[in-house]
Design a protein around this motif. Structure first.
Motif, PDB file in Angstrom:
ATOM      1  N   ASN A 177       0.851  -1.190   0.000  1.00 17.44           N
ATOM      2  CA  ASN A 177       0.000   0.000   0.000  1.00 17.44           C
ATOM      3  C   ASN A 177       0.892   1.247   0.000  1.00 17.44           C
ATOM      4  O   ASN A 177       1.082   1.890   1.029  1.00 17.44           O
ATOM      5  CB  ASN A 177      -0.921  -0.002   1.222  1.00 17.44           C
ATOM      6  CG  ASN A 177      -1.893   1.169   1.204  1.00 17.44           C
ATOM      7  OD1 ASN A 177      -1.976   1.918   0.233  1.00 17.44           O
ATOM      8  ND2 ASN A 177      -2.637   1.329   2.301  1.00 17.44           N
ATOM      9  N   PRO A 178       1.465   1.624  -1.163  1.00 22.06           N
ATOM     10  CA  PRO A 178       2.427   2.729  -1.217  1.00 22.06           C
ATOM     11  C   PRO A 178       1.877   4.070  -0.742  1.00 22.06           C
ATOM     12  O   PRO A 178       2.645   4.935  -0.306  1.00 22.06           O
ATOM     13  CB  PRO A 178       2.792   2.793  -2.713  1.00 22.06           C
ATOM     14  CG  PRO A 178       2.511   1.438  -3.236  1.00 22.06           C
ATOM     15  CD  PRO A 178       1.315   0.962  -2.463  1.00 22.06           C
ATOM     16  N   GLU A 179       0.550   4.246  -0.811  1.00 23.49           N
ATOM     17  CA  GLU A 179       0.003   5.541  -0.398  1.00 23.49           C
ATOM     18  C   GLU A 179       0.154   5.784   1.105  1.00 23.49           C
ATOM     19  O   GLU A 179      -0.092   6.887   1.584  1.00 23.49           O
ATOM     20  CB  GLU A 179      -1.461   5.646  -0.826  1.00 23.49           C
ATOM     21  CG  GLU A 179      -1.658   5.615  -2.340  1.00 23.49           C
ATOM     22  CD  GLU A 179      -0.740   6.594  -3.095  1.00 23.49           C
ATOM     23  OE1 GLU A 179      -0.639   7.755  -2.656  1.00 23.49           O
ATOM     24  OE2 GLU A 179      -0.125   6.191  -4.097  1.00 23.49           O
ATOM     25  N   LYS A 180       0.582   4.763   1.849  1.00 23.43           N
ATOM     26  CA  LYS A 180       0.898   4.985   3.267  1.00 23.43           C
ATOM     27  C   LYS A 180       2.026   5.998   3.432  1.00 23.43           C
ATOM     28  O   LYS A 180       2.158   6.638   4.483  1.00 23.43           O
ATOM     29  CB  LYS A 180       1.304   3.663   3.932  1.00 23.43           C
ATOM     30  CG  LYS A 180       0.153   2.700   4.171  1.00 23.43           C
ATOM     31  CD  LYS A 180       0.637   1.433   4.884  1.00 23.43           C
ATOM     32  CE  LYS A 180      -0.526   0.484   5.156  1.00 23.43           C
ATOM     33  NZ  LYS A 180      -0.082  -0.760   5.841  1.00 23.43           N
ATOM     34  N   ASP A 297      13.961  -0.620  -9.145  1.00 23.13           N
ATOM     35  CA  ASP A 297      13.731  -1.930  -8.511  1.00 23.13           C
ATOM     36  C   ASP A 297      13.949  -1.884  -7.005  1.00 23.13           C
ATOM     37  O   ASP A 297      13.484  -2.784  -6.287  1.00 23.13           O
ATOM     38  CB  ASP A 297      14.666  -2.986  -9.122  1.00 23.13           C
ATOM     39  CG  ASP A 297      14.282  -3.353 -10.541  1.00 23.13           C
ATOM     40  OD1 ASP A 297      13.164  -3.006 -10.949  1.00 23.13           O
ATOM     41  OD2 ASP A 297      15.112  -3.960 -11.244  1.00 23.13           O
ATOM     42  N   ASN A 298      14.626  -0.858  -6.541  1.00 26.72           N
ATOM     43  CA  ASN A 298      14.910  -0.740  -5.108  1.00 26.72           C
ATOM     44  C   ASN A 298      14.061   0.342  -4.458  1.00 26.72           C
ATOM     45  O   ASN A 298      14.427   0.876  -3.409  1.00 26.72           O
ATOM     46  CB  ASN A 298      16.396  -0.417  -4.903  1.00 26.72           C
ATOM     47  CG  ASN A 298      16.888  -0.748  -3.512  1.00 26.72           C
ATOM     48  OD1 ASN A 298      16.463  -1.733  -2.917  1.00 26.72           O
ATOM     49  ND2 ASN A 298      17.773   0.080  -2.971  1.00 26.72           N
ATOM     50  N   CYS A 299      12.944   0.681  -5.081  1.00 27.29           N
ATOM     51  CA  CYS A 299      12.139   1.816  -4.622  1.00 27.29           C
ATOM     52  C   CYS A 299      10.671   1.442  -4.441  1.00 27.29           C
ATOM     53  O   CYS A 299      10.189   0.449  -4.979  1.00 27.29           O
ATOM     54  CB  CYS A 299      12.227   2.967  -5.629  1.00 27.29           C
ATOM     55  SG  CYS A 299      13.856   3.703  -5.783  1.00 27.29           S
ATOM     56  N   ILE A 300      10.003   2.296  -3.682  1.00 24.79           N
ATOM     57  CA  ILE A 300       8.548   2.255  -3.566  1.00 24.79           C
ATOM     58  C   ILE A 300       8.015   3.563  -4.160  1.00 24.79           C
ATOM     59  O   ILE A 300       8.496   4.653  -3.818  1.00 24.79           O
ATOM     60  CB  ILE A 300       8.105   2.110  -2.101  1.00 24.79           C
ATOM     61  CG1 ILE A 300       8.633   0.795  -1.524  1.00 24.79           C
ATOM     62  CG2 ILE A 300       6.585   2.174  -1.993  1.00 24.79           C
ATOM     63  CD1 ILE A 300       8.345   0.624  -0.037  1.00 24.79           C
ATOM     64  N   PHE A 301       7.017   3.467  -5.029  1.00 24.14           N
ATOM     65  CA  PHE A 301       6.453   4.622  -5.728  1.00 24.14           C
ATOM     66  C   PHE A 301       5.028   4.871  -5.234  1.00 24.14           C
ATOM     67  O   PHE A 301       4.185   3.971  -5.289  1.00 24.14           O
ATOM     68  CB  PHE A 301       6.409   4.381  -7.230  1.00 24.14           C
ATOM     69  CG  PHE A 301       7.767   4.299  -7.891  1.00 24.14           C
ATOM     70  CD1 PHE A 301       8.231   5.346  -8.668  1.00 24.14           C
ATOM     71  CD2 PHE A 301       8.559   3.172  -7.724  1.00 24.14           C
ATOM     72  CE1 PHE A 301       9.478   5.265  -9.281  1.00 24.14           C
ATOM     73  CE2 PHE A 301       9.801   3.084  -8.337  1.00 24.14           C
ATOM     74  CZ  PHE A 301      10.260   4.142  -9.116  1.00 24.14           C
ATOM     75  N   SER A 302       4.774   6.069  -4.761  1.00 31.80           N
ATOM     76  CA  SER A 302       3.403   6.490  -4.484  1.00 31.80           C
ATOM     77  C   SER A 302       3.079   7.667  -5.407  1.00 31.80           C
ATOM     78  O   SER A 302       3.910   8.060  -6.244  1.00 31.80           O
ATOM     79  CB  SER A 302       3.234   6.899  -3.021  1.00 31.80           C
ATOM     80  OG  SER A 302       3.887   8.136  -2.759  1.00 31.80           O
ATOM     81  N   LYS A 303       1.912   8.236  -5.266  1.00 26.25           N
ATOM     82  CA  LYS A 303       1.514   9.345  -6.140  1.00 26.25           C
ATOM     83  C   LYS A 303       2.471  10.517  -6.024  1.00 26.25           C
ATOM     84  O   LYS A 303       2.837  11.147  -7.028  1.00 26.25           O
ATOM     85  CB  LYS A 303       0.090   9.793  -5.783  1.00 26.25           C
ATOM     86  CG  LYS A 303      -0.407  10.948  -6.630  1.00 26.25           C
ATOM     87  CD  LYS A 303      -1.821  11.348  -6.223  1.00 26.25           C
ATOM     88  CE  LYS A 303      -2.294  12.546  -7.050  1.00 26.25           C
ATOM     89  NZ  LYS A 303      -3.668  12.970  -6.652  1.00 26.25           N
ATOM     90  N   ASN A 304       2.927  10.842  -4.808  1.00 31.23           N
ATOM     91  CA  ASN A 304       3.725  12.047  -4.583  1.00 31.23           C
ATOM     92  C   ASN A 304       5.148  11.781  -4.128  1.00 31.23           C
ATOM     93  O   ASN A 304       5.912  12.733  -3.918  1.00 31.23           O
ATOM     94  CB  ASN A 304       3.037  12.941  -3.541  1.00 31.23           C
ATOM     95  CG  ASN A 304       1.699  13.448  -4.026  1.00 31.23           C
ATOM     96  OD1 ASN A 304       1.577  13.969  -5.132  1.00 31.23           O
ATOM     97  ND2 ASN A 304       0.668  13.285  -3.196  1.00 31.23           N
ATOM     98  N   HIS A 305       5.519  10.524  -3.960  1.00 27.55           N
ATOM     99  CA  HIS A 305       6.847  10.228  -3.415  1.00 27.55           C
ATOM    100  C   HIS A 305       7.489   9.037  -4.110  1.00 27.55           C
ATOM    101  O   HIS A 305       6.802   8.148  -4.623  1.00 27.55           O
ATOM    102  CB  HIS A 305       6.759   9.910  -1.914  1.00 27.55           C
ATOM    103  CG  HIS A 305       6.225  11.025  -1.086  1.00 27.55           C
ATOM    104  ND1 HIS A 305       6.897  12.214  -0.889  1.00 27.55           N
ATOM    105  CD2 HIS A 305       5.057  11.141  -0.390  1.00 27.55           C
ATOM    106  CE1 HIS A 305       6.191  13.003  -0.105  1.00 27.55           C
ATOM    107  NE2 HIS A 305       5.063  12.376   0.208  1.00 27.55           N
ATOM    108  N   ILE A 306       8.816   9.052  -4.109  1.00 29.65           N
ATOM    109  CA  ILE A 306       9.603   7.870  -4.435  1.00 29.65           C
ATOM    110  C   ILE A 306      10.567   7.665  -3.278  1.00 29.65           C
ATOM    111  O   ILE A 306      11.323   8.571  -2.918  1.00 29.65           O
ATOM    112  CB  ILE A 306      10.396   8.032  -5.750  1.00 29.65           C
ATOM    113  CG1 ILE A 306       9.449   8.272  -6.928  1.00 29.65           C
ATOM    114  CG2 ILE A 306      11.255   6.794  -6.007  1.00 29.65           C
ATOM    115  CD1 ILE A 306      10.168   8.562  -8.238  1.00 29.65           C
TER     116      ILE A 306
END
Length: 477
Positions: A177-180, A297-306
């Motif tokens: 849940n990246p939006e966390k 590959d080592n990241c989490i992507f949300s709407k406003n953040h990496i």
């Protein structure tokens, strides 16, 4: 006292020049001197690489410290690796200047000089692993033992940014849940870093004052890395609130140092900037960002953040950016000159010319056009009065991260060329903010080949690990 240099790692020009009313001492330097942004070494280079180029006046490919390692042996960089290039302290001593060098990056183990060198690498996560190299406490030569004996304060209890577990999460739960990230990455996410930054500067001044009153020098060079450390975990803050607070403490430190040393000339430098990873890919979909970012590959992507999983288990949101900060003020420095074409390599010859010292042969930069009365023997290093820019077009033939590395290397080796790129339409916004690129064209657009001195393609052979920029058209063809 002839010259004071204050180096703060990773200070972005926009945070400084857009908020000068918050920094009265920096504002004084800017209003009565010359200031601007310049291109540092990034995209495949690290802080060690930059600062050693400042010390020596040669590029990373010449001194061979790249990505924070001496590439010949893969050791952490030390003075012995670049001493043959006449580092600043050596040539200043040879010309009769006593030098104080305080916590300069890649100066461990310290060199015995006329003056003193206080070393100890600020590799906070390596302190226990590399006790003879990484040290928050001072490392000095035997003749300078008095500095260590009288050292004030304890900075060994450095903070770490909050891990997902501190919030009751795991990397896995955030990936699901990246939006966390919108809830976790608040403006004060790493406020402990701000407090530590403040403490390092306060204690540094106390110790510098004690030493300086015992042993004055003609040139003093100060370096601090904590700003960079904090920024890696705090640049997601769009208003830059916490990082501006960090600069306020730098400003207070500058004021104290000016009052203590009363230098005839003063220079304030960073080696590169920093910005949020997501800001390298503006106005792009998450899918486009994933394709464009070489470390996705080592990241989490949300709407406003990496967020990247870094060496430190905190939520790393910022990376080094191209533009660094430079401010010069003093008796031998002109006012209101342009630093538009400045590069890291220009710092070494400019410092020597400010001090009237003949520049050694085979240095790779220029004297910036800001020196009032330099050394007549330095004529070959004078900045060119007229720059005829060659216009080149680079065609995208590989993924974005690789193509950006081609652009970066070409810009480094051809500093006065104007670079246009022709790229896939979906990456238009990514290349529009690349400050090494003057114009962005889209593949499929018609162009007038006669507008270009060269048209080039990036050749990338992964199998044989071969990279080349190849011409497909010269102007006179």
């Amino acid at each position: 006292m002839e010259l004071l240099v204050i180096g703060i790692d990773a200070v972005s020009p926009n945070l400084v020049f857009e908020n000068l009313d918050d920094y009265p001492n920096i504002r004084d330097l800017v209003s009565d001197g010359v200031s601007g942004e310049y291109n540092g070494y990034v995209y495949g280079y690290g802080s060690h690489d930059n600062w050693i180029s400042m010390y020596t006046g040669v590029s990373p490919h010449t001194h061979k410290v790249i990505k924070g390692r001496y590439s010949v042996t893969e050791e952490y960089p030390m003075p012995k690796h670049y001493e043959k290039f006449s580092p600043l302290w050596k040539i200043l001593n040879e010309n009769g200047y006593k030098v104080g060098f305080w916590k300069g990056l890649a100066t461990t183990p310290p060199v015995e000089i006329d003056g003193y060198m206080v070393s100890g690498e600020p590799l906070l996560e390596k302190v226990n692993e590399l006790p003879d190299y990484a040290s928050i406490l001072p490392v000095v030569c035997s003749k300078d033992k008095f500095i260590k004996d009288d050292f004030f304060g304890d900075l060994t209890n450095f903070p770490s940014p909050k891990t997902p577990e501190r919030f009751g999460e795991t990397w896995g739960s955030i990936e699901e849940n990246p939006e966390k990230l919108e809830e976790l990455l608040i403006d004060g996410y790493f406020k402990e870093g701000l407090e530590y930054h403040k403490k390092t500067l306060e204690q540094a001044y106390i110790n510098i004052e004690r030493v300086y009153k015992k042993k004055e020098v003609d040139v003093f060079w100060f370096y601090n890395s904590v700003f960079d450390y904090v920024g890696h975990f705090q640049t997601h803050d769009k208003d830059g609130t916490l990082m501006r607070e960090c600069i306020k403490h730098v400003d207070i430190f500058i004021g104290k140092m000016k009052n203590l040393m009363k230098p005839k000339n003063i220079i304030f430098l960073s080696d590169h900037g920093q910005k949020a990873i997501v800001d390298f890919f503006p106005n792009c979909s998450i899918d486009t960002r994933k394709r464009a970012f070489g470390l996705s590959d080592n990241c989490i992507f949300s709407k406003n953040h990496i967020v990247m999983k870094g060496r430190n288990p905190g939520l790393l949101t910022g990376l080094h950016s191209l533009k660094a900060t430079a401010i010069f003020k003093g008796e031998n420095i002109k006012k209101n000159e342009s630093l538009a074409e400045m590069r890291t390599l220009d710092i070494y010859p400019t410092i020597l010319d400010i001090l009237g010292i003949e520049i050694p042969k085979e240095k790779e930069g220029y004297i910036l056009p800001i020196v009032k009365n330099g050394n007549e023997k330095n004529i070959s290093y004078k900045f060119p009065n007229e720059i005829k820019k060659r216009i080149v077009l680079l065609l995208q033939t590989c993924e974005v991260s690789v193509f950006n590395s081609f652009i970066n290397e070409y810009s480094i080796k051809n500093r006065f060329n104007e670079i246009h790129v022709m790229i896939l339409p979906e990456y238009k916004e990514v290349f529009k903010i690349n400050k090494q690129v003057k114009k962005v064209l889209l593949l499929g657009e018609e162009i007038n080949k006669n507008n270009y001195d060269e048209i080039l393609i990036a050749y990338n052979d992964n199998q044989n690990k071969e990279k080349k920029i190849l011409p497909i058209k010269m102007k006179d063809e």
